[in-house]
Design an enzyme around this catalytic site. Structure first.
Site, short mmCIF file in Angstrom:
data_model
loop_
_atom_site.label_atom_id
_atom_site.label_comp_id
_atom_site.label_asym_id
_atom_site.label_seq_id
_atom_site.Cartn_x
_atom_site.Cartn_y
_atom_site.Cartn_z
N ASN A 151 50.71 55.69 24.25
CA ASN A 151 50.61 57.00 23.65
C ASN A 151 49.44 56.95 22.65
O ASN A 151 49.42 56.11 21.74
CB ASN A 151 51.93 57.30 22.91
CG ASN A 151 51.93 58.69 22.32
OD1 ASN A 151 50.89 59.23 21.92
ND2 ASN A 151 53.11 59.28 22.28
N PHE A 195 42.92 59.31 25.74
CA PHE A 195 43.29 60.30 26.76
C PHE A 195 42.27 60.19 27.91
O PHE A 195 41.65 61.16 28.32
CB PHE A 195 43.30 61.73 26.19
CG PHE A 195 44.10 61.90 24.92
CD1 PHE A 195 45.46 62.15 24.98
CD2 PHE A 195 43.49 61.79 23.67
CE1 PHE A 195 46.20 62.32 23.82
CE2 PHE A 195 44.22 61.95 22.51
CZ PHE A 195 45.58 62.21 22.58
N ASP A 253 45.46 55.69 27.88
CA ASP A 253 46.13 56.84 28.47
C ASP A 253 47.61 56.53 28.59
O ASP A 253 48.00 55.38 28.78
CB ASP A 253 45.55 57.19 29.85
CG ASP A 253 45.85 58.62 30.26
OD1 ASP A 253 44.94 59.47 30.19
OD2 ASP A 253 47.01 58.90 30.65
N CYS A 266 40.96 71.70 25.37
CA CYS A 266 40.93 72.50 26.60
C CYS A 266 41.96 73.62 26.54
O CYS A 266 42.38 74.14 27.56
CB CYS A 266 41.13 71.63 27.83
SG CYS A 266 42.69 70.74 27.83
N1 SAH Z 1 38.82 62.62 29.93
C1 SAH Z 1 39.61 62.69 31.14
C2 SAH Z 1 40.58 63.84 31.15
C3 SAH Z 1 41.67 63.73 30.17
S1 SAH Z 1 43.01 64.77 30.52
C4 SAH Z 1 38.67 62.81 32.33
O1 SAH Z 1 37.53 63.24 32.14
O2 SAH Z 1 39.09 62.52 33.45
C5 SAH Z 1 44.19 64.27 29.40
C6 SAH Z 1 44.80 62.91 29.65
O3 SAH Z 1 45.67 62.64 28.57
C7 SAH Z 1 45.65 62.78 30.89
O4 SAH Z 1 45.14 61.71 31.67
C8 SAH Z 1 47.07 62.44 30.40
O5 SAH Z 1 47.72 61.45 31.19
C9 SAH Z 1 46.77 61.88 29.04
N2 SAH Z 1 47.82 62.02 28.01
C10 SAH Z 1 48.66 63.04 27.78
N3 SAH Z 1 49.39 62.81 26.66
C11 SAH Z 1 48.98 61.62 26.17
C12 SAH Z 1 49.33 60.84 25.04
N4 SAH Z 1 50.24 61.26 24.17
N5 SAH Z 1 48.69 59.67 24.84
C13 SAH Z 1 47.76 59.23 25.71
N6 SAH Z 1 47.38 59.93 26.81
C14 SAH Z 1 47.97 61.10 27.04
#
Ligand code: SAH
Length: 386
Positions: free
Chosen positions: A269, A221, A243, A327
Site C-alpha cells: 500500500n 502507484f 503498487d 485522474c
Molecule cells: N502509472 C500507472 C497507472 C497507475 S493507476 C501507469 O502509467 O500504468 C493506479 C495504480 O494504483 C493501479 O495500478 C492500482 O493497482 C494502484 N493502487 C491503488 N491503490 C493503491 C494503494 N493504496 N497503494 C498502492 N497502489 C495502489
C-alpha cells in the site's frame, strides 16, 4: 420520433449534451430505453437527437444537433472522423484511444487501438444495443486481427448493464507484447487495468524520465511500471516501483526482464510505504487511482492527496522532483495545485513548478462538458535550502 421536452435553464442550454431526470419537463411518444429520441425546448424548438436511458441518472445524451439515427452510415462517419484526428495528432495512431465517447460524438463508446487489435467498451445502453453495428463498422474501417469487448467498467452499472468481457472477433491477443517509446511492455487486453495500458499517460513517461538520469526514483502507484521503467531506461541510479496489486507488481517484474532493466518491485500500500520508508529519493512519481468518483467524497480525496504529497515531500532529497497526478474529474487543476502548495507549506519546503501535464491528445476535452477533463499533473522541484 419520441422525445423529451427540456426545462428552461437546463445544462443543455449552456452547451452541455446531457439531460438529467430533474431537467425533463415531459416526455412524448413513449420513448423506450436505448432509443434514439429528439429533444425539444419548452417552445417546441428542436435541440437535436439523443440516446435515452431512463434507468441512468443521465437520462439523455445528445449526439447530434440535427435529426439523426444511429445507423451504420453514422458509425462509419463518426469513427472515420475520430481516426483521422488521431492520425494527425503528434501521437502514435496505432497505440491510442481511437474514439472517446462524448469527445468524438459517440456517447458511451470507447475504442482503443493496440496495433492490429481493438478494445471496445460500450458504457451506455444505446451503444451496447448497437454493438454489432459498431464492430461491423470497425471491421470495415480497420480490418483488425481481433476485437475485444472490455465491458467490466463500473460505469455500466449506472446504465443497468451487466459486466461482459469477451472476444467479439478473431482470437484473444493476450498477452500482447508492445513496443512504445523504446520500451517493451506486456498488455493483457481482456483482464489488465483499463484496457491494457494507461494510454492517457503513455507520452508522459518520457517527459518525466528526462529528469531521471543519475537519480534515485520512486514510482508510486506504478501499475506495470511505465514511469519507473522509462526512468530506468533513461539512466536512473535506482528505481523502486510500488503498487498494491500483486498482478501489477508481477507485470513490473516481467517488463523489467523484457527490457533488461533493473527495478525494485514492491507490492505494498503506497500510503504505508511512504509512511515507513527510510530511504531518500531524488524523483518521486505519484499516479494514484481516482480518489473520488463523486463530489460528495471530494473532501476525503483531498485529504488523501495531501497525505501522499506531505509524505513524498519528506522523502525528497535536496533539489529533488515530485511528479504528481490526479485522474479525478472532480479535482480541478487549481484544487490540485493548491493541495501540493499546502503540503509544501506544512512540510516547510519551497517548490517550483517545472512542468504541467494533461491527458494525452487522443482524449480531447470538450469545454462545454467539463466531465471530459480528468487527468492533470504537475512536476515540482525542491528549491534547496528553502
Ligand atoms: N502509472 C500507472 C497507472 C497507475 S493507476 C501507469 O502509467 O500504468 C493506479 C495504480 O494504483 C493501479 O495500478 C492500482 O493497482 C494502484 N493502487 C491503488 N491503490 C493503491 C494503494 N493504496 N497503494 C498502492 N497502489 C495502489
Amino acid at each position: 420520433m419520441p422525445g423529451l421536452v427540456i426545462k428552461p435553464r437546463s445544462r443543455i442550454f449552456h452547451g452541455h449534451d446531457w439531460v438529467y431526470a430533474s431537467e425533463i419537463k415531459k416526455s412524448f411518444g413513449n420513448p423506450q430505453p436505448g432509443d434514439v429520441i429528439s429533444l425539444k425546448d419548452f417552445k417546441d424548438k428542436p435541440l437535436g437527437s439523443a440516446i435515452y436511458n431512463p434507468r441512468s441518472q443521465i437520462v439523455a445524451r445528445r449526439f447530434s444537433r440535427r435529426k439523426q439515427d444511429l445507423d451504420r452510415a453514422f458509425f462509419l462517419r463518426r469513427l472515420q472522423l475520430a481516426f483521422t484526428l488521431r492520425e494527425r495528432l503528434p501521437i502514435d495512431p496505432t497505440l491510442c484511444r481511437l474514439a472517446w465517447s462524448e469527445s468524438d460524438g459517440l456517447p458511451g463508446l470507447i475504442v482503443d487501438r493496440y496495433r492490429n487489435h481493438l478494445v471496445v467498451q460500450t458504457l451506455t445502453l444505446a451503444m451496447d444495443q448497437r454493438i454489432d453495428l459498431i464492430t461491423g463498422a470497425l471491421l470495415e474501417l480497420l480490418s483488425p486481427d481481433s476485437i475485444v469487448l472490455r465491458n467490466d467498467s463500473p460505469m455500466r452499472k449506472a446504465e443497468g448493464l451487466e459486466p461482459a468481457n469477451f472476444v467479439a472477433h478473431g482470437e484473444s491477443p493476450d498477452p500482447l507484447m508492445l513496443e512504445t517509446g523504446g520500451l517493451h511492455l506486456e498488455a493483457t487486453l481482456l483482464t489488465g487495468q483499463k484496457t491494457g495500458l494507461y494510454l492517457d499517460q503513455l507520452d508522459t513517461y518520457d517527459r518525466v524520465a528526462s529528469l531521471a538520469p543519475g537519480k534515485r526514483v520512486l514510482d508510486c502507484f506504478s501499475n506495470q511500471g511505465g514511469f519507473g521503467l522509462a526512468c530506468a531506461r533513461a539512466g536512473a541510479a535506482s528505481v523502486t516501483c510500488v503498487d498494491i496489486s500483486a498482478e501489477a507488481i508481477a507485470a513490473v517484474r516481467r517488463n523489467a526482464d523484457l527490457n533488461d532493466l533493473q527495478v525494485e518491485p514492491v507490492e505494498a500500500n503506497a500510503f504505508d510505504y511512504l509512511k515507513n520508508c527510510e530511504k531518500q529519493f531524488d524523483l518521486i512519481i505519484l499516479d494514484p487511482p481516482s480518489f473520488t468518483r463523486s463530489k460528495k467524497t471530494l473532501g476525503d480525496a483531498m485529504r488523501g492527496y495531501k497525505e501522499i504529497h506531505l509524505r513524498a515531500l519528506k522523502l525528497l532529497d535536496h533539489d529533488g522532483y515530485l511528479a504528481t497526478f490526479s485522474c479525478s474529474h472532480h479535482v480541478s487543476r487549481e484544487l490540485f495545485l493548491n493541495n501540493v502548495r499546502d503540503a509544501a507549506v506544512d512540510a516547510r519546503r519551497t517548490l517550483r513548478l517545472v512542468e504541467s501535464y494533461s491527458q494525452r491528445a487522443d482524449h480531447p476535452i470538450l469545454p462545454t462538458i467539463p466531465e471530459t477533463e480528468y487527468l492533470k499533473g504537475f512536476c515540482f522541484q525542491l528549491l534547496p535550502g528553502r
